[in-house]
Design a protein around this motif. Sequence first.
Motif, PDB file in Angstrom:
ATOM      1  N   ALA A  46       0.890  -1.241  -0.170  1.00 42.71           N
ATOM      2  CA  ALA A  46       0.014   0.100  -0.128  1.00 42.71           C
ATOM      3  C   ALA A  46       0.857   1.235  -0.007  1.00 42.71           C
ATOM      4  CB  ALA A  46      -0.860  -0.200   1.162  1.00 42.71           C
ATOM      5  N   ALA A  47       1.885   1.239   1.148  1.00 39.65           N
ATOM      6  CA  ALA A  47       2.835   2.464   0.788  1.00 39.65           C
ATOM      7  C   ALA A  47       3.650   2.495  -0.436  1.00 39.65           C
ATOM      8  CB  ALA A  47       3.749   2.187   1.896  1.00 39.65           C
ATOM      9  N   SER A  48       3.963   1.684  -0.967  1.00 44.14           N
ATOM     10  CA  SER A  48       4.665   1.663  -2.410  1.00 44.14           C
ATOM     11  C   SER A  48       3.739   2.264  -3.476  1.00 44.14           C
ATOM     12  CB  SER A  48       5.288   0.315  -2.946  1.00 44.14           C
ATOM     13  OG  SER A  48       6.208   0.083  -1.949  1.00 44.14           O
ATOM     14  N   ALA A  49       2.451   1.844  -3.514  1.00 44.19           N
ATOM     15  CA  ALA A  49       1.461   1.974  -4.370  1.00 44.19           C
ATOM     16  C   ALA A  49       0.962   3.734  -4.400  1.00 44.19           C
ATOM     17  CB  ALA A  49       0.261   1.118  -4.391  1.00 44.19           C
ATOM     18  N   LEU A  50       0.900   4.026  -3.035  1.00 42.83           N
ATOM     19  CA  LEU A  50       0.852   5.474  -2.667  1.00 42.83           C
ATOM     20  C   LEU A  50       1.806   6.136  -3.337  1.00 42.83           C
ATOM     21  CD1 LEU A  50      -0.834   5.462   0.899  1.00 42.83           C
ATOM     22  CD2 LEU A  50      -1.990   6.222  -1.396  1.00 42.83           C
ATOM     23  N   GLU A  75       0.214   7.928  -6.787  1.00 45.50           N
ATOM     24  CA  GLU A  75      -0.173   9.411  -6.084  1.00 45.50           C
ATOM     25  C   GLU A  75       1.217  10.291  -5.778  1.00 45.50           C
ATOM     26  OE1 GLU A  75      -3.367   9.801  -6.326  1.00 45.50           O
ATOM     27  OE2 GLU A  75      -3.074   7.739  -7.370  1.00 45.50           O
ATOM     28  N   GLY A  76       2.474   9.943  -5.990  1.00 44.62           N
ATOM     29  CA  GLY A  76       3.622  10.715  -5.687  1.00 44.62           C
ATOM     30  C   GLY A  76       3.720  11.092  -4.166  1.00 44.62           C
ATOM     31  N   ALA A  77       3.258  10.278  -3.483  1.00 43.81           N
ATOM     32  CA  ALA A  77       3.401  10.661  -1.794  1.00 43.81           C
ATOM     33  C   ALA A  77       5.069  10.604  -1.692  1.00 43.81           C
ATOM     34  CB  ALA A  77       2.766   9.480  -1.051  1.00 43.81           C
ATOM     35  N   GLU A  78       5.331  11.480  -0.839  1.00 46.46           N
ATOM     36  CA  GLU A  78       6.660  11.418  -0.472  1.00 46.46           C
ATOM     37  C   GLU A  78       7.092  10.614   0.893  1.00 46.46           C
ATOM     38  OE1 GLU A  78       8.087  15.507  -0.077  1.00 46.46           O
ATOM     39  OE2 GLU A  78       7.041  16.245   1.703  1.00 46.46           O
ATOM     40  N   HIS A  79       6.027  10.459   1.579  1.00 48.91           N
ATOM     41  CA  HIS A  79       6.331   9.941   2.917  1.00 48.91           C
ATOM     42  C   HIS A  79       4.932   9.298   3.088  1.00 48.91           C
ATOM     43  CE1 HIS A  79       8.208   9.110   6.795  1.00 48.91           C
ATOM     44  NE2 HIS A  79       7.217   9.363   7.494  1.00 48.91           N
ATOM     45  N   ILE A  80       4.911   8.096   3.900  1.00 48.54           N
ATOM     46  CA  ILE A  80       3.614   7.377   4.415  1.00 48.54           C
ATOM     47  C   ILE A  80       4.047   7.124   5.924  1.00 48.54           C
ATOM     48  CG2 ILE A  80       2.232   5.435   4.186  1.00 48.54           C
ATOM     49  CD1 ILE A  80       2.888   6.749   1.675  1.00 48.54           C
ATOM     50  N   TYR A  81       2.773   7.417   6.709  1.00 48.48           N
ATOM     51  CA  TYR A  81       2.773   7.528   7.945  1.00 48.48           C
ATOM     52  C   TYR A  81       1.574   6.195   8.413  1.00 48.48           C
ATOM     53  CZ  TYR A  81       4.160  12.326   7.964  1.00 48.48           C
ATOM     54  OH  TYR A  81       4.985  13.300   8.186  1.00 48.48           O
ATOM     55  N   THR A  82       1.994   5.482   9.474  1.00 48.86           N
ATOM     56  CA  THR A  82       0.903   4.470   9.802  1.00 48.86           C
ATOM     57  C   THR A  82       0.563   4.581  11.297  1.00 48.86           C
ATOM     58  OG1 THR A  82       2.707   3.154  10.113  1.00 48.86           O
ATOM     59  CG2 THR A  82       1.855   3.174   7.917  1.00 48.86           C
ATOM     60  N   LEU A  92      -8.794   7.350  -7.503  1.00 47.78           N
ATOM     61  CA  LEU A  92      -7.488   7.142  -6.757  1.00 47.78           C
ATOM     62  C   LEU A  92      -7.627   5.682  -6.752  1.00 47.78           C
ATOM     63  CD1 LEU A  92      -5.932   8.917  -3.849  1.00 47.78           C
ATOM     64  CD2 LEU A  92      -6.536   6.682  -3.520  1.00 47.78           C
ATOM     65  N   CYS A  93      -8.534   5.015  -5.981  1.00 48.00           N
ATOM     66  CA  CYS A  93      -8.561   3.671  -5.688  1.00 48.00           C
ATOM     67  C   CYS A  93      -8.174   2.737  -6.860  1.00 48.00           C
ATOM     68  CB  CYS A  93      -9.922   3.382  -4.894  1.00 48.00           C
ATOM     69  SG  CYS A  93     -10.108   4.044  -3.633  1.00 48.00           S
ATOM     70  N   GLY A  94      -8.743   3.268  -7.845  1.00 49.21           N
ATOM     71  CA  GLY A  94      -8.539   2.685  -9.191  1.00 49.21           C
ATOM     72  C   GLY A  94      -7.135   2.645  -9.469  1.00 49.21           C
ATOM     73  N   ARG A  95      -6.475   3.787  -9.243  1.00 45.45           N
ATOM     74  CA  ARG A  95      -4.890   3.567  -9.548  1.00 45.45           C
ATOM     75  C   ARG A  95      -4.073   3.113  -8.674  1.00 45.45           C
ATOM     76  NH1 ARG A  95      -6.479   9.340 -10.202  1.00 45.45           N
ATOM     77  NH2 ARG A  95      -5.506   9.861  -8.065  1.00 45.45           N
ATOM     78  N   ILE A  96      -4.586   2.954  -7.400  1.00 46.28           N
ATOM     79  CA  ILE A  96      -3.923   2.062  -6.379  1.00 46.28           C
ATOM     80  C   ILE A  96      -4.209   0.715  -6.794  1.00 46.28           C
ATOM     81  CG2 ILE A  96      -3.888   1.454  -4.126  1.00 46.28           C
ATOM     82  CD1 ILE A  96      -2.642   4.217  -4.252  1.00 46.28           C
ATOM     83  N   LYS A  97      -5.106   0.333  -7.189  1.00 51.06           N
ATOM     84  CA  LYS A  97      -5.471  -1.205  -7.445  1.00 51.06           C
ATOM     85  C   LYS A  97      -4.549  -1.688  -8.766  1.00 51.06           C
ATOM     86  CE  LYS A  97     -10.625  -1.325  -6.507  1.00 51.06           C
ATOM     87  NZ  LYS A  97     -11.872  -1.521  -6.924  1.00 51.06           N
ATOM     88  N   GLN A  98      -4.559  -0.644  -9.792  1.00 51.01           N
ATOM     89  CA  GLN A  98      -3.516  -0.985 -10.891  1.00 51.01           C
ATOM     90  C   GLN A  98      -2.246  -1.069 -10.260  1.00 51.01           C
ATOM     91  OE1 GLN A  98      -4.251   2.164 -13.595  1.00 51.01           O
ATOM     92  NE2 GLN A  98      -5.735   0.944 -14.813  1.00 51.01           N
ATOM     93  N   CYS A  99      -1.727  -0.291  -9.607  1.00 48.22           N
ATOM     94  CA  CYS A  99      -0.317  -0.602  -8.999  1.00 48.22           C
ATOM     95  C   CYS A  99      -0.199  -1.801  -8.216  1.00 48.22           C
ATOM     96  CB  CYS A  99      -0.030   0.644  -8.059  1.00 48.22           C
ATOM     97  SG  CYS A  99       0.316   2.057  -8.893  1.00 48.22           S
TER      98      CYS A  99
END
Length: 151
Positions: A75-79, A83-90, A138-145
């Motif tokens: 999920a972090a890699s897909a974001l 989506e071009g995220a630079e950091h992922i918080y959990t 966005l969810c469609g793009r994440i699913k594809q990744c």
Amino acid sequence: MEKADCFICRKHRGEIDVPGGMIYEDEHIYIGHIAANNGQAYLGYLMIDLKRHAPGLAEMTKEESEAFGYAMKSAASALKESEGAEHIYTIISGDAVPHLHMHVIPRYPGTPDEYWGPRGVQEWPEAAYGSEEEIELLCGRIKQCLASASL
């Protein structure tokens, strides 16, 4: 074992709508986007749920923990990729809902330092908020990744 009144168990049974629908699901985990509040949601704010009703990390089986860990990474890699995220918080807290679930919150480029952190990124006046339609895209793009990464 499912619980009749558990929010997450109800979501998995299809009793609660998830914007953008299910992003990924297998026998152990479920990934979806958070719901919009007042018609808007912080874009990319995902939830990874353990399918079995268990309160926390310590109660997972080995198979569940392997699936959960791989889902976090994916999920972090897909974001980052889609989506071009630079950091992922959990975050895992479990106080309000005692069913293991993880909040996965992206930080996007340009977010000022004073808004860094899982709550701060959402408080920035220029934060990436969007409608249910934008969540679905966005969810469609994440699913594809995730599909191309073979999650």
